[in-house]
Design an enzyme around this catalytic site. Structure first.
Site, PDB file in Angstrom:
ATOM      1  N   GLU A 142     115.319  20.131  39.734  1.00 28.55           N
ATOM      2  CA  GLU A 142     116.740  19.999  39.380  1.00 28.55           C
ATOM      3  C   GLU A 142     117.247  21.292  38.760  1.00 28.55           C
ATOM      4  OE1 GLU A 142     117.596  16.232  37.601  1.00 28.55           O
ATOM      5  OE2 GLU A 142     119.152  17.065  36.295  1.00 28.55           O
ATOM      6  N   HIS A 189     122.570  12.752  42.303  1.00 28.26           N
ATOM      7  CA  HIS A 189     122.231  11.772  41.256  1.00 28.26           C
ATOM      8  C   HIS A 189     123.524  11.152  40.721  1.00 28.26           C
ATOM      9  CE1 HIS A 189     117.865  12.541  40.212  1.00 28.26           C
ATOM     10  NE2 HIS A 189     118.108  13.415  41.181  1.00 28.26           N
ATOM     11  N   GLY A 190     123.342  10.077  39.919  1.00 27.66           N
ATOM     12  CA  GLY A 190     124.503   9.472  39.273  1.00 27.66           C
ATOM     13  C   GLY A 190     125.472   8.867  40.276  1.00 27.66           C
ATOM     14  N   ASP A 211     111.352   9.460  39.524  1.00 27.59           N
ATOM     15  CA  ASP A 211     112.698   9.942  39.212  1.00 27.59           C
ATOM     16  C   ASP A 211     112.695  10.600  37.822  1.00 27.59           C
ATOM     17  OD1 ASP A 211     115.513  10.111  39.454  1.00 27.59           O
ATOM     18  OD2 ASP A 211     115.794   8.191  38.415  1.00 27.59           O
ATOM     19  N   HIS A 212     113.249  11.782  37.710  1.00 36.01           N
ATOM     20  CA  HIS A 212     113.357  12.490  36.417  1.00 36.01           C
ATOM     21  C   HIS A 212     112.045  12.512  35.621  1.00 36.01           C
ATOM     22  CE1 HIS A 212     117.696  13.081  36.672  1.00 36.01           C
ATOM     23  NE2 HIS A 212     117.816  11.805  37.029  1.00 36.01           N
ATOM     24  N   SER A 252     111.680   5.617  36.918  1.00 34.52           N
ATOM     25  CA  SER A 252     111.829   6.653  35.892  1.00 34.52           C
ATOM     26  C   SER A 252     110.561   6.645  35.030  1.00 34.52           C
ATOM     27  CB  SER A 252     113.040   6.331  35.015  1.00 34.52           C
ATOM     28  OG  SER A 252     112.788   5.133  34.301  1.00 34.52           O
ATOM     29  N   HIS A 311     125.233  10.159  35.106  1.00 31.08           N
ATOM     30  CA  HIS A 311     124.448   8.914  35.115  1.00 31.08           C
ATOM     31  C   HIS A 311     125.210   7.812  34.393  1.00 31.08           C
ATOM     32  CE1 HIS A 311     120.885  11.750  35.583  1.00 31.08           C
ATOM     33  NE2 HIS A 311     120.774  10.928  36.605  1.00 31.08           N
ATOM     34  N   GLY A 312     125.311   6.651  35.019  1.00 27.25           N
ATOM     35  CA  GLY A 312     125.975   5.511  34.376  1.00 27.25           C
ATOM     36  C   GLY A 312     127.370   5.312  34.918  1.00 27.25           C
ATOM     37  N   THR A 326     122.571   2.266  37.961  1.00 30.09           N
ATOM     38  CA  THR A 326     123.491   1.440  37.158  1.00 30.09           C
ATOM     39  C   THR A 326     124.164   0.317  37.957  1.00 30.09           C
ATOM     40  OG1 THR A 326     123.867   3.375  35.787  1.00 30.09           O
ATOM     41  CG2 THR A 326     125.443   1.574  35.550  1.00 30.09           C
TER      42      THR A 326
HETATM   43  P1  13P Z   1     123.334   5.959  38.248  1.00 31.14           P
HETATM   44  O1  13P Z   1     122.725   5.075  37.220  1.00 31.14           O
HETATM   45  O2  13P Z   1     124.626   6.557  37.795  1.00 31.14           O
HETATM   46  O3  13P Z   1     123.434   5.291  39.570  1.00 31.14           O
HETATM   47  O4  13P Z   1     122.340   7.192  38.441  1.00 31.14           O
HETATM   48  C1  13P Z   1     121.055   6.954  38.954  1.00 31.14           C
HETATM   49  C2  13P Z   1     120.267   8.183  39.032  1.00 31.14           C
HETATM   50  O5  13P Z   1     120.766   9.272  39.202  1.00 31.14           O
HETATM   51  C3  13P Z   1     118.807   8.055  38.898  1.00 31.14           C
HETATM   52  O6  13P Z   1     118.178   9.291  38.910  1.00 31.14           O
HETATM   53  O1  G3H Z   2     118.581   8.596  35.846  1.00 27.25           O
HETATM   54  C1  G3H Z   2     118.026   7.782  35.126  1.00 27.25           C
HETATM   55  C2  G3H Z   2     117.781   6.425  35.632  1.00 27.25           C
HETATM   56  O2  G3H Z   2     118.973   5.669  35.644  1.00 27.25           O
HETATM   57  C3  G3H Z   2     116.671   5.760  34.876  1.00 27.25           C
HETATM   58  O3  G3H Z   2     117.022   5.322  33.619  1.00 27.25           O
HETATM   59  O4  G3H Z   2     115.245   5.924  31.965  1.00 27.25           O
HETATM   60  O5  G3H Z   2     116.685   3.894  31.663  1.00 27.25           O
HETATM   61  O6  G3H Z   2     114.932   3.933  33.431  1.00 27.25           O
HETATM   62  P1  G3H Z   2     115.901   4.743  32.599  1.00 27.25           P
HETATM   63 ZN    ZN Z   3     119.307  10.889  38.062  1.00 25.05          ZN
END
Ligand code: 13P
Ligand code: G3H
Ligand code: ZN
Length: 289
Positions: free
Chosen positions: A135, A213-214, A83-84, A49, A185-186, A238
Site C-alpha cells: 500500500e 479499499h474502503g 488484509d492490512h 484482517s 474505511h467505514g 462495512t
Molecule cells: P469498508 O469497510 O469501507 O468496506 O473497507 C473495507 C476494506 O477496505 C478492507 O480492507
Molecule cells: O480495513 C479494515 C477492515 O475493515 C478490517 O477491520 O480490523 O475491524 O477486522 P477489522
Molecule cells: Zn482496507
C-alpha cells in the site's frame, strides 16, 4: 474451490471487471460470502484482517474459509487473502499456513521502510508463489476522519502519488497495489469521493492490478467509473457488518423469544449474502467463474 489469486485477478484485469474482496471473521460471514459467489457464478476473494485472525486464531479461521470454499464453494474460484497485515510476523504466518495472497501494509511507515518491508515480503512469498499486495498512501478509517476534521492532516497528503507508485512497484516487485484515491474505511455520510484523474494517472504509470479499499458506501456509478479507470479488486467490509446488524435487530424484534443461535443468526447470514451478491453484480463479476 480454492485457487491461486493470480488466476482470479489476472482474468478480471483482462476482462475489465472487478473482483470483490470481502472481509470475514467467522463461520456465518464466510458462508454468506461463498454462498453469494456460488449463486452469482462469480470468482471471489475472502479475506481476514489481523484482528479477525486474533478473534478465532489463524488455523481456525483459515480452516473455516478453506473448508467452505472447497465444499459449498467448489463450483467457483475462491482465493484467501490477508488484509492490512501491519505485523510482519502475522504476514509470515499467513504465508506459511497457505494464504494465496498477503497485504504487507507498511503504508504508515516512511517510504524507505515501506519499500524494504514490501520487498522482503515479496522475496519470501514468491518462493511459494504467493502474491503480495502493498500500500502506498494511507486509506483512512475512523481515527483518520477525526484528524481530517480537526485539520491535523489533509486528504491530499494521504493519497497515492502516481510517480512514487511507479517507483514503488519497480523497487518492490509486488503483485497488486492498494491505492489511496479518496475512499475511506467505514461509512461516513456525505463522503463519496474517488479522485478519478489521480486513479487514471496511476493506471497509466503502473501495469499491475490496482486494489480499491474502503468500498462500502460508494454508489454504483462510482464503482463502475473506478473499474473503468483501472481498478481490478474492490474491498468491502462495512456493508456486510451493517447488513448483519440490521437483520439481527429486525429479527430479534419480531421473534424475541428465539434462543437457538443458528435461528438467531440465519437472517443476518442471508442479509450478508444478499449484500455480497449485490456488490458482485455491480462489479461485473457475475458469471465470470
Ligand atoms: P469498508 O469497510 O469501507 O468496506 O473497507 C473495507 C476494506 O477496505 C478492507 O480492507
Ligand atoms: O480495513 C479494515 C477492515 O475493515 C478490517 O477491520 O480490523 O475491524 O477486522 P477489522
Ligand atoms: Zn482496507
Amino acid at each position: 474451490m480454492i485457487v491461486p489469486i493470480k488466476q482470479i485477478i489476472t482474468k478480471a484485469q483482462k476482462g475489465k471487471y472487478a473482483v470483490g474482496a470481502f472481509n470475514t471473521s467467522n463461520l456465518e460471514i464466510s458462508m454468506a460470502i461463498i454462498r453469494a459467489a456460488v449463486k452469482q457464478g462469480a470468482p471471489v476473494i475472502i479475506q481476514t484482517s489481523e484482528s479477525a485472525i486474533k478473534y478465532s486464531s489463524l488455523p481456525t479461521i483459515f480452516d473455516i474459509m478453506t473448508n467452505i470454499a472447497n465444499t459449498i464453494g467448489k463450483s467457483v474460484p475462491i482465493a484467501i487473502h490477508l488484509d492490512h497485515g501491519h505485523d510482519y510476523k502475522i504476514v509470515k504466518s499467513c504465508i506459511d499456513i497457505g494464504y494465496s495472497s498477503v497485504h504487507m501494509d507498511a503504508s504508515e511507515k516512511d517510504y524507505a521502510t515501506n519499500v524494504r518491508l514490501s520487498k522482503k515480503t515479496v522475496e519470501v512469498a514468491h518462493k511459494k508463489r504467493i502474491w503480495v499486495q502493498a500500500e502506498l498512501g494511507s486509506i483512512l478509517g475512523k481515527e483518520g476522519m477525526v484528524k481530517l476534521a480537526t485539520g491535523e492532516i489533509n486528504m491530499k497528503d494521504m493519497m497515492t502519488d502516481p510517480y512514487q507508485a511507479a517507483d514503488f512497484v519497480k523497487k518492490t516487485g509486488i503483485d497488486t497495489l492498494a491505492i489511496s484515491v479518496g475512499t475511506i474505511h467505514g461509512h461516513f455520510k456525505g463522503i463519496e469521493r474517488v479522485d478519478h484523474p489521480r486513479l487514471k494517472k496511476i493506471r497509466s504509470l503502473v501495469s499491475l492490478p490496482l486494489v480499491l479499499h474502503g468500498g462500502s458506501g460508494l454508489s454504483t456509478g462510482t464503482f463502475k467509473k473506478a473499474i473503468k479507470n483501472g481498478v481490478s479488486v474492490i474491498n468491502i467490509d462495512t456493508n456486510l457488518r451493517l447488513a448483519f446488524r440490521k437483520a439481527l435487530l429486525d429479527s430479534m424484534k419480531k421473534k424475541s423469544d428465539i434462543i437457538d443461535p443458528r435461528k438467531i443468526l440465519a437472517p443476518s447470514t442471508d442479509a450478508m449474502q444478499r449484500e455480497v451478491e449485490k456488490m458482485i453484480r455491480i462489479f461485473g463479476s457475475s458469471n465470470k467463474a
